[in-house]
Design a protein around this motif. Structure first.
Motif, PDB file in Angstrom:
ATOM      1  N   ALA A  27       0.820  -1.223   0.000  1.00  0.00           N
ATOM      2  CA  ALA A  27       0.000   0.000   0.000  1.00  0.00           C
ATOM      3  C   ALA A  27       0.850   1.268   0.000  1.00  0.00           C
ATOM      4  O   ALA A  27       0.422   2.301  -0.523  1.00  0.00           O
ATOM      5  N   THR A  28       2.059   1.215   0.545  1.00  0.00           N
ATOM      6  CA  THR A  28       2.920   2.409   0.557  1.00  0.00           C
ATOM      7  C   THR A  28       3.525   2.676  -0.815  1.00  0.00           C
ATOM      8  O   THR A  28       4.124   3.726  -1.031  1.00  0.00           O
ATOM      9  N   ASN A  29       3.383   1.726  -1.744  1.00  0.00           N
ATOM     10  CA  ASN A  29       3.905   1.884  -3.095  1.00  0.00           C
ATOM     11  C   ASN A  29       2.826   2.372  -4.066  1.00  0.00           C
ATOM     12  O   ASN A  29       3.043   2.429  -5.264  1.00  0.00           O
ATOM     13  N   LEU A  30       1.644   2.717  -3.550  1.00  0.00           N
ATOM     14  CA  LEU A  30       0.543   3.130  -4.409  1.00  0.00           C
ATOM     15  C   LEU A  30       0.290   4.626  -4.318  1.00  0.00           C
ATOM     16  O   LEU A  30       0.490   5.237  -3.272  1.00  0.00           O
ATOM     17  N   GLN A  31      -0.125   5.204  -5.430  1.00  0.00           N
ATOM     18  CA  GLN A  31      -0.531   6.606  -5.463  1.00  0.00           C
ATOM     19  C   GLN A  31      -1.656   6.749  -6.473  1.00  0.00           C
ATOM     20  O   GLN A  31      -1.764   5.958  -7.401  1.00  0.00           O
ATOM     21  N   SER A  32      -2.495   7.737  -6.275  1.00  0.00           N
ATOM     22  CA  SER A  32      -3.581   7.959  -7.222  1.00  0.00           C
ATOM     23  C   SER A  32      -3.177   9.046  -8.209  1.00  0.00           C
ATOM     24  O   SER A  32      -2.555  10.036  -7.838  1.00  0.00           O
ATOM     25  N   LEU A  33      -3.489   8.822  -9.461  1.00  0.00           N
ATOM     26  CA  LEU A  33      -3.173   9.767 -10.533  1.00  0.00           C
ATOM     27  C   LEU A  33      -4.375   9.905 -11.457  1.00  0.00           C
ATOM     28  O   LEU A  33      -5.174   8.977 -11.589  1.00  0.00           O
ATOM     29  N   CYS A  34      -4.468  11.039 -12.122  1.00  0.00           N
ATOM     30  CA  CYS A  34      -5.461  11.137 -13.184  1.00  0.00           C
ATOM     31  C   CYS A  34      -4.920  10.344 -14.376  1.00  0.00           C
ATOM     32  O   CYS A  34      -3.722  10.115 -14.505  1.00  0.00           O
ATOM     33  N   LYS A  35      -5.803   9.889 -15.220  1.00  0.00           N
ATOM     34  CA  LYS A  35      -5.405   9.047 -16.357  1.00  0.00           C
ATOM     35  C   LYS A  35      -4.410   9.754 -17.268  1.00  0.00           C
ATOM     36  O   LYS A  35      -3.458   9.146 -17.746  1.00  0.00           O
ATOM     37  N   HIS A  36      -4.597  11.054 -17.480  1.00  0.00           N
ATOM     38  CA  HIS A  36      -3.708  11.802 -18.355  1.00  0.00           C
ATOM     39  C   HIS A  36      -2.256  11.717 -17.871  1.00  0.00           C
ATOM     40  O   HIS A  36      -1.349  11.423 -18.651  1.00  0.00           O
ATOM     41  N   HIS A  37      -2.011  11.985 -16.588  1.00  0.00           N
ATOM     42  CA  HIS A  37      -0.637  11.958 -16.094  1.00  0.00           C
ATOM     43  C   HIS A  37      -0.083  10.542 -16.015  1.00  0.00           C
ATOM     44  O   HIS A  37       1.102  10.325 -16.253  1.00  0.00           O
ATOM     45  N   HIS A  38      -0.918   9.580 -15.696  1.00  0.00           N
ATOM     46  CA  HIS A  38      -0.443   8.201 -15.675  1.00  0.00           C
ATOM     47  C   HIS A  38      -0.021   7.764 -17.066  1.00  0.00           C
ATOM     48  O   HIS A  38       1.005   7.121 -17.240  1.00  0.00           O
ATOM     49  N   ASP A  39      -0.797   8.122 -18.071  1.00  0.00           N
ATOM     50  CA  ASP A  39      -0.528   7.671 -19.434  1.00  0.00           C
ATOM     51  C   ASP A  39       0.502   8.512 -20.163  1.00  0.00           C
ATOM     52  O   ASP A  39       0.965   8.128 -21.224  1.00  0.00           O
ATOM     53  N   SER A  40       0.859   9.663 -19.632  1.00  0.00           N
ATOM     54  CA  SER A  40       1.836  10.507 -20.332  1.00  0.00           C
ATOM     55  C   SER A  40       3.104  10.669 -19.498  1.00  0.00           C
ATOM     56  O   SER A  40       4.097   9.993 -19.744  1.00  0.00           O
ATOM     57  N   ALA A  41       3.080  11.526 -18.508  1.00  0.00           N
ATOM     58  CA  ALA A  41       4.289  11.844 -17.737  1.00  0.00           C
ATOM     59  C   ALA A  41       4.869  10.615 -17.055  1.00  0.00           C
ATOM     60  O   ALA A  41       6.073  10.357 -17.139  1.00  0.00           O
ATOM     61  N   LYS A  42       4.048   9.833 -16.394  1.00  0.00           N
ATOM     62  CA  LYS A  42       4.536   8.656 -15.670  1.00  0.00           C
ATOM     63  C   LYS A  42       5.167   7.649 -16.623  1.00  0.00           C
ATOM     64  O   LYS A  42       6.225   7.100 -16.350  1.00  0.00           O
ATOM     65  N   GLN A  43       4.555   7.418 -17.759  1.00  0.00           N
ATOM     66  CA  GLN A  43       5.100   6.473 -18.730  1.00  0.00           C
ATOM     67  C   GLN A  43       6.433   6.972 -19.289  1.00  0.00           C
ATOM     68  O   GLN A  43       7.354   6.188 -19.495  1.00  0.00           O
ATOM     69  N   MET A  44       6.533   8.276 -19.518  1.00  0.00           N
ATOM     70  CA  MET A  44       7.795   8.838 -20.015  1.00  0.00           C
ATOM     71  C   MET A  44       8.903   8.644 -18.982  1.00  0.00           C
ATOM     72  O   MET A  44      10.029   8.291 -19.334  1.00  0.00           O
ATOM     73  N   MET A  45       8.595   8.891 -17.707  1.00  0.00           N
ATOM     74  CA  MET A  45       9.594   8.724 -16.648  1.00  0.00           C
ATOM     75  C   MET A  45      10.054   7.277 -16.568  1.00  0.00           C
ATOM     76  O   MET A  45      11.240   7.001 -16.399  1.00  0.00           O
ATOM     77  N   GLU A  46       9.123   6.329 -16.705  1.00  0.00           N
ATOM     78  CA  GLU A  46       9.496   4.923 -16.648  1.00  0.00           C
ATOM     79  C   GLU A  46      10.367   4.514 -17.828  1.00  0.00           C
ATOM     80  O   GLU A  46      11.105   3.549 -17.742  1.00  0.00           O
ATOM     81  N   ARG A  47      10.287   5.250 -18.916  1.00  0.00           N
ATOM     82  CA  ARG A  47      11.123   4.959 -20.086  1.00  0.00           C
ATOM     83  C   ARG A  47      12.443   5.725 -20.055  1.00  0.00           C
ATOM     84  O   ARG A  47      13.178   5.748 -21.027  1.00  0.00           O
ATOM     85  N   GLY A  48      12.711   6.387 -18.908  1.00  0.00           N
ATOM     86  CA  GLY A  48      13.985   7.068 -18.731  1.00  0.00           C
ATOM     87  C   GLY A  48      14.046   8.475 -19.281  1.00  0.00           C
ATOM     88  O   GLY A  48      15.117   9.068 -19.342  1.00  0.00           O
TER      89      GLY A  48
END
Length: 64
Positions: A27-48
């Motif tokens: 549970a400490t590894n979870l966070q809530s995000l709007c779909k836009h940021h999850h699908d854009s910024a977060k994905q970019m960060m995971e790709r380095g």
């Protein structure tokens, strides 16, 4: 400058679990995000890639 508040639509893992069930269900590894940021910024960060957003003061904030 006004802050935009968007309802969270996605539960995101802060750290990639890569199939590790302990990290996936932590549970400490979870966070809530709007779909836009999850699908854009977060994905970019995971790709380095570097992601830059701007704080309420107008100054850039580098994420990831």
């Amino acid at each position: 400058m006004t802050e935009e508040i968007t309802a969270a639509e996605v539960v995101d893992h802060k750290r990639r679990h890569q199939g590790d069930p302990e990290l996936f269900f932590d549970a400490t590894n979870l966070q809530s995000l709007c779909k836009h940021h999850h699908d854009s910024a977060k994905q970019m960060m995971e790709r380095g890639k570097k992601v830059v957003t701007y704080g309420l003061d107008g100054y850039p904030i580098e994420l990831g």
